[in-house]
Scaffold this motif. Structure first.
Motif, PDB file in Angstrom:
ATOM      1  N   ALA A   1       0.861  -1.195   0.000  1.00  0.00           N
ATOM      2  CA  ALA A   1       0.000   0.000   0.000  1.00  0.00           C
ATOM      3  C   ALA A   1       0.885   1.228   0.000  1.00  0.00           C
ATOM      4  CB  ALA A   1      -0.921   0.011   1.214  1.00  0.00           C
ATOM      5  N   ALA A   2       0.444   2.279  -0.703  1.00  0.00           N
ATOM      6  CA  ALA A   2       1.252   3.501  -0.817  1.00  0.00           C
ATOM      7  C   ALA A   2       0.347   4.721  -0.913  1.00  0.00           C
ATOM      8  CB  ALA A   2       2.143   3.408  -2.058  1.00  0.00           C
ATOM      9  N   GLY A   3       0.878   5.862  -0.496  1.00  0.00           N
ATOM     10  CA  GLY A   3       0.117   7.109  -0.556  1.00  0.00           C
ATOM     11  C   GLY A   3      -0.799   7.250   0.647  1.00  0.00           C
ATOM     12  N   ASP A   4      -1.927   7.931   0.425  1.00  0.00           N
ATOM     13  CA  ASP A   4      -2.824   8.285   1.536  1.00  0.00           C
ATOM     14  C   ASP A   4      -3.478   7.082   2.206  1.00  0.00           C
ATOM     15  OD1 ASP A   4      -2.194  10.888   0.975  1.00  0.00           O
ATOM     16  OD2 ASP A   4      -4.218  11.515   0.411  1.00  0.00           O
ATOM     17  N   VAL A   5      -3.460   5.910   1.570  1.00  0.00           N
ATOM     18  CA  VAL A   5      -4.070   4.721   2.206  1.00  0.00           C
ATOM     19  C   VAL A   5      -3.136   4.086   3.228  1.00  0.00           C
ATOM     20  CG1 VAL A   5      -5.624   4.043   0.323  1.00  0.00           C
ATOM     21  CG2 VAL A   5      -3.263   3.190   0.358  1.00  0.00           C
ATOM     22  N   ALA A   6      -1.861   4.524   3.261  1.00  0.00           N
ATOM     23  CA  ALA A   6      -0.873   3.803   4.074  1.00  0.00           C
ATOM     24  C   ALA A   6      -0.222   4.716   5.106  1.00  0.00           C
ATOM     25  CB  ALA A   6       0.214   3.222   3.168  1.00  0.00           C
ATOM     26  N   ALA A   7       0.086   4.133   6.266  1.00  0.00           N
ATOM     27  CA  ALA A   7       0.861   4.847   7.286  1.00  0.00           C
ATOM     28  C   ALA A   7       2.232   4.185   7.332  1.00  0.00           C
ATOM     29  CB  ALA A   7       0.176   4.756   8.641  1.00  0.00           C
ATOM     30  N   ALA A   8       3.231   4.859   6.760  1.00  0.00           N
ATOM     31  CA  ALA A   8       4.580   4.296   6.686  1.00  0.00           C
ATOM     32  C   ALA A   8       5.508   5.106   7.576  1.00  0.00           C
ATOM     33  CB  ALA A   8       5.093   4.347   5.243  1.00  0.00           C
ATOM     34  N   ARG A   9       6.528   4.461   8.082  1.00  0.00           N
ATOM     35  CA  ARG A   9       7.487   5.151   8.940  1.00  0.00           C
ATOM     36  C   ARG A   9       8.440   5.958   8.053  1.00  0.00           C
ATOM     37  NH1 ARG A   9       7.684   5.176  13.791  1.00  0.00           N
ATOM     38  NH2 ARG A   9       6.134   3.573  14.098  1.00  0.00           N
ATOM     39  N   MET A  10       8.501   7.268   8.282  1.00  0.00           N
ATOM     40  CA  MET A  10       9.380   8.127   7.479  1.00  0.00           C
ATOM     41  C   MET A  10      10.755   8.280   8.119  1.00  0.00           C
ATOM     42  SD  MET A  10       7.730   9.200   4.752  1.00  0.00           S
ATOM     43  CE  MET A  10       7.283   7.492   4.602  1.00  0.00           C
ATOM     44  N   ASP A  11      10.783   8.245   9.448  1.00  0.00           N
ATOM     45  CA  ASP A  11      12.045   8.241  10.195  1.00  0.00           C
ATOM     46  C   ASP A  11      11.734   7.553  11.513  1.00  0.00           C
ATOM     47  OD1 ASP A  11      10.876  10.133  11.931  1.00  0.00           O
ATOM     48  OD2 ASP A  11      11.708  11.816  10.835  1.00  0.00           O
ATOM     49  N   ASP A  12      12.631   7.647  12.475  1.00  0.00           N
ATOM     50  CA  ASP A  12      12.407   6.878  13.702  1.00  0.00           C
ATOM     51  C   ASP A  12      11.231   7.398  14.522  1.00  0.00           C
ATOM     52  OD1 ASP A  12      14.371   5.183  13.037  1.00  0.00           O
ATOM     53  OD2 ASP A  12      15.927   6.144  14.249  1.00  0.00           O
ATOM     54  N   ARG A  13      10.766   8.631  14.244  1.00  0.00           N
ATOM     55  CA  ARG A  13       9.707   9.194  15.077  1.00  0.00           C
ATOM     56  C   ARG A  13       8.423   9.547  14.333  1.00  0.00           C
ATOM     57  NH1 ARG A  13      10.837  14.048  18.043  1.00  0.00           N
ATOM     58  NH2 ARG A  13      12.309  14.661  16.469  1.00  0.00           N
ATOM     59  N   HIS A  14       8.487   9.626  13.017  1.00  0.00           N
ATOM     60  CA  HIS A  14       7.319  10.160  12.306  1.00  0.00           C
ATOM     61  C   HIS A  14       6.766   9.194  11.266  1.00  0.00           C
ATOM     62  CE1 HIS A  14       9.619  13.755  13.646  1.00  0.00           C
ATOM     63  NE2 HIS A  14       8.419  14.092  14.053  1.00  0.00           N
ATOM     64  N   LEU A  15       5.431   9.141  11.231  1.00  0.00           N
ATOM     65  CA  LEU A  15       4.753   8.396  10.170  1.00  0.00           C
ATOM     66  C   LEU A  15       4.516   9.330   8.987  1.00  0.00           C
ATOM     67  CD1 LEU A  15       2.075   6.465  12.267  1.00  0.00           C
ATOM     68  CD2 LEU A  15       4.112   5.504  11.155  1.00  0.00           C
ATOM     69  N   SER A  16       4.259   8.747   7.833  1.00  0.00           N
ATOM     70  CA  SER A  16       3.933   9.550   6.661  1.00  0.00           C
ATOM     71  C   SER A  16       2.670  10.363   6.929  1.00  0.00           C
ATOM     72  CB  SER A  16       3.718   8.639   5.449  1.00  0.00           C
ATOM     73  OG  SER A  16       2.747   7.646   5.742  1.00  0.00           O
ATOM     74  N   VAL A  17       2.568  11.500   6.223  1.00  0.00           N
ATOM     75  CA  VAL A  17       1.320  12.262   6.267  1.00  0.00           C
ATOM     76  C   VAL A  17       0.643  12.140   4.913  1.00  0.00           C
ATOM     77  CG1 VAL A  17       2.022  13.930   8.034  1.00  0.00           C
ATOM     78  CG2 VAL A  17       2.524  14.404   5.647  1.00  0.00           C
ATOM     79  N   MET A  18      -0.664  12.328   4.904  1.00  0.00           N
ATOM     80  CA  MET A  18      -1.382  12.271   3.629  1.00  0.00           C
ATOM     81  C   MET A  18      -0.912  13.460   2.794  1.00  0.00           C
ATOM     82  SD  MET A  18      -5.251  11.314   4.625  1.00  0.00           S
ATOM     83  CE  MET A  18      -5.748   9.687   5.151  1.00  0.00           C
ATOM     84  N   SER A  19      -0.077  13.207   1.817  1.00  0.00           N
ATOM     85  CA  SER A  19       0.515  14.290   1.021  1.00  0.00           C
ATOM     86  C   SER A  19       1.112  13.705  -0.249  1.00  0.00           C
ATOM     87  CB  SER A  19       1.629  14.982   1.817  1.00  0.00           C
ATOM     88  OG  SER A  19       2.680  14.067   2.073  1.00  0.00           O
ATOM     89  N   CYS A  20       1.227  14.555  -1.259  1.00  0.00           N
ATOM     90  CA  CYS A  20       1.901  14.075  -2.467  1.00  0.00           C
ATOM     91  C   CYS A  20       3.394  14.004  -2.189  1.00  0.00           C
ATOM     92  CB  CYS A  20       1.577  14.935  -3.677  1.00  0.00           C
ATOM     93  SG  CYS A  20       2.459  16.446  -3.823  1.00  0.00           S
TER      94      CYS A  20
END
Ligand code: FAD
Length: 398
Positions: A285-304
């Motif tokens: 899953a990718a994009g706004d449907v998914a919550a992925a870890r961007m670094d050790d503290r933050h999840l992805s945000v719904m954004s292009c």
């Protein structure tokens, strides 16, 4: 032949499909070995982030121009069900598609709550069609016997989309209504404070821009009724307005509910560093449907900003996984926000605290490069250009 199916043709879906095609090319996989098919509700790649703008003429790109050169099949259809046991996807009309690997990239949707009259009379800029309907409605109002209410727009939701929409409207209203000697009026309404998640550094810039653009603010109130003639606020105030634009509340695509996993508060699926849905074999899953870890503290945000790299990596990994080749972990070490403030320019922040780096016309120039160039796929129709752009690499900050 093995089948990779990608659902959605937005920022994540397009780049997942191109990324998958690129990985097949990298691995010199013979034609006829792996088939990539994109299923999307429209036959376009929409530059959705531009929907607050008045002119959307070049914000929709036919998928045929982007996918035919790289051999990705595409079907304009709405997916209605996903069965992870039988590895099938069902689309409108009952057609089913089997997959060996699936990338879900069906994005997010504005949630319109059950406010009286909202569904009937409310507009939005969530989709290309919604944004075109809004512009058409304003044109029709200006073509008729215009009154001050015809040139008044209430924007509900003072988050990023609501602020960009509100800031763009005064010029649009001027262009349409000045011949009637009527000055446009824009009122921004929110339960909370304006830009409450933009942080202490950017907030004063935003508040000043709203004031400079002549936008009226109503905070600490909510809309109780929407009608053809305006909105009634919880404070009892009646705003006479022929146009209401709803910009409050985003949620992941309802297709996420088809997967038997626990989703986050926005309806997003948990994914690992490779964009695999946790606990569901063969589904990415990718994009706004998914919550992925961007670094050790933050999840992805719904954004292009996050959706595009998530798509590229999901495309790379879905083919790698299928062919038992190494996958790549996605981490993005930087985060920026570039908010358009209409005639007042823009504000560009860096970091998760959103520290202002530039503002006014300098930031506006960055925003325009993003909106018209940086986030576009190559439009040359050339296979090599499209595959090159799909490399699983992170762009530098804008
Ligand atoms: C007005 C506006 C301004 C924005 N500004 C910014 C900004 O400045 N910066 C930023 O980073 N982000 C911004 N965003 C957010 C950004 O647009 C989204 O985060 C981004 O579009 C998500 O990409 P995506 O590919 O996950 O989803 P989308 O771009 O929404 O694409 C989803 C795709 O899935 C398809 N689809 C959906 N359901 C189905 C189904 N059932 N069957 C088949 N296909 C389906 C859709 O047709 C579409 O092709 C803005 C959004 C809006 C509305």
């Amino acid at each position: 032949m093995a089948a990779v199916v990608v659902i959605g043709s937005g920022f994540a879906g397009l780049w997942a499909a191109l990324g998958a095609a690129r990985r097949l090319d990298d691995l010199a996989v013979p034609p006829g070995t792996v088939d990539i098919t994109m299923l999307s509700a429209t036959p376009f790649h929409d530059i959705r982030v531009r929907n607050y703008e008045a002119d959307l003429s070049d914000s929709r790109i036919p998928l045929a121009d982007l996918l035919d050169p790289v051999g990705v099949a595409h079907v304009a259809t709405e997916v209605t069900a996903i069965d992870t046991d039988t590895r099938t996807v069902t689309a409108a009309g009952g057609t089913t598609y089997c997959y060996d690997r699936l990338v879900l990239a069906s994005g997010s949707q504005l949630v319109k709550p059950a406010v009286e009259g909202l569904r009937e009379f409310g507009f939005d800029v969530d989709t290309h069609d919604g944004a075109v309907a809004l512009q058409q409605h304003l044109r029709e109002l200006a073509a008729g016997r215009a009154t001050p209410a015809s040139a008044t727009v209430v924007v509900v939701g003072a988050g990023l989309t609501g602020i960009e929409t509100a800031c763009e409207l005064p010029n649009r209203l001027h262009a349409l209504f000045s011949r009637h000697q009527i000055t446009g009026r824009v009122v921004l309404v929110d339960r909370n404070e304006v830009g409450s998640d933009m942080g202490a550094s950017a907030l004063p810039v935003i508040v000043k821009a709203l004031s400079d653009n002549g936008i009226e603010i109503r905070t600490g109130v909510y809309v109780t009724v929407v009608s053809e003639r305006g909105v009634l606020l919880s404070s009892g105030e009646q705003l006479e307005a022929a146009t209401v634009v709803w910009c409050a509340g985003m949620r992941a695509s309802p297709l996420t509910e088809q997967l038997p996993v626990v989703r986050d508060a926005a309806g997003r699926l948990p994914v690992d560093d490779y964009l695999r849905v946790v606990g569901i074999p063969a589904v990415f899953a990718a994009g706004d449907v998914a919550a992925a870890r961007m670094d050790d503290r933050h999840l992805s945000v719904m954004s292009c900003q996050h959706g595009r790299p998530m798509g590229r990596y999901a495309g790379y990994n879905v083919v790698s996984d299928l062919l038992e080749e190494p996958m790549l972990a996605l981490r993005i070490p930087w985060y920026v926000t570039v908010l358009d403030l209409g005639p007042a320019g823009a504000v560009y922040t860096e970091g998760w605290q959103r520290t202002v780096v530039s503002q006014g016309m300098q930031a506006k120039a960055t925003k325009q490069i993003i909106n018209t160039r940086r986030i576009y796929p190559p439009l040359t129709g050339n296979r090599a250009d499209l595959l090159a752009a799909a490399a699983p690499e992170l762009q530098a900050r804008p």
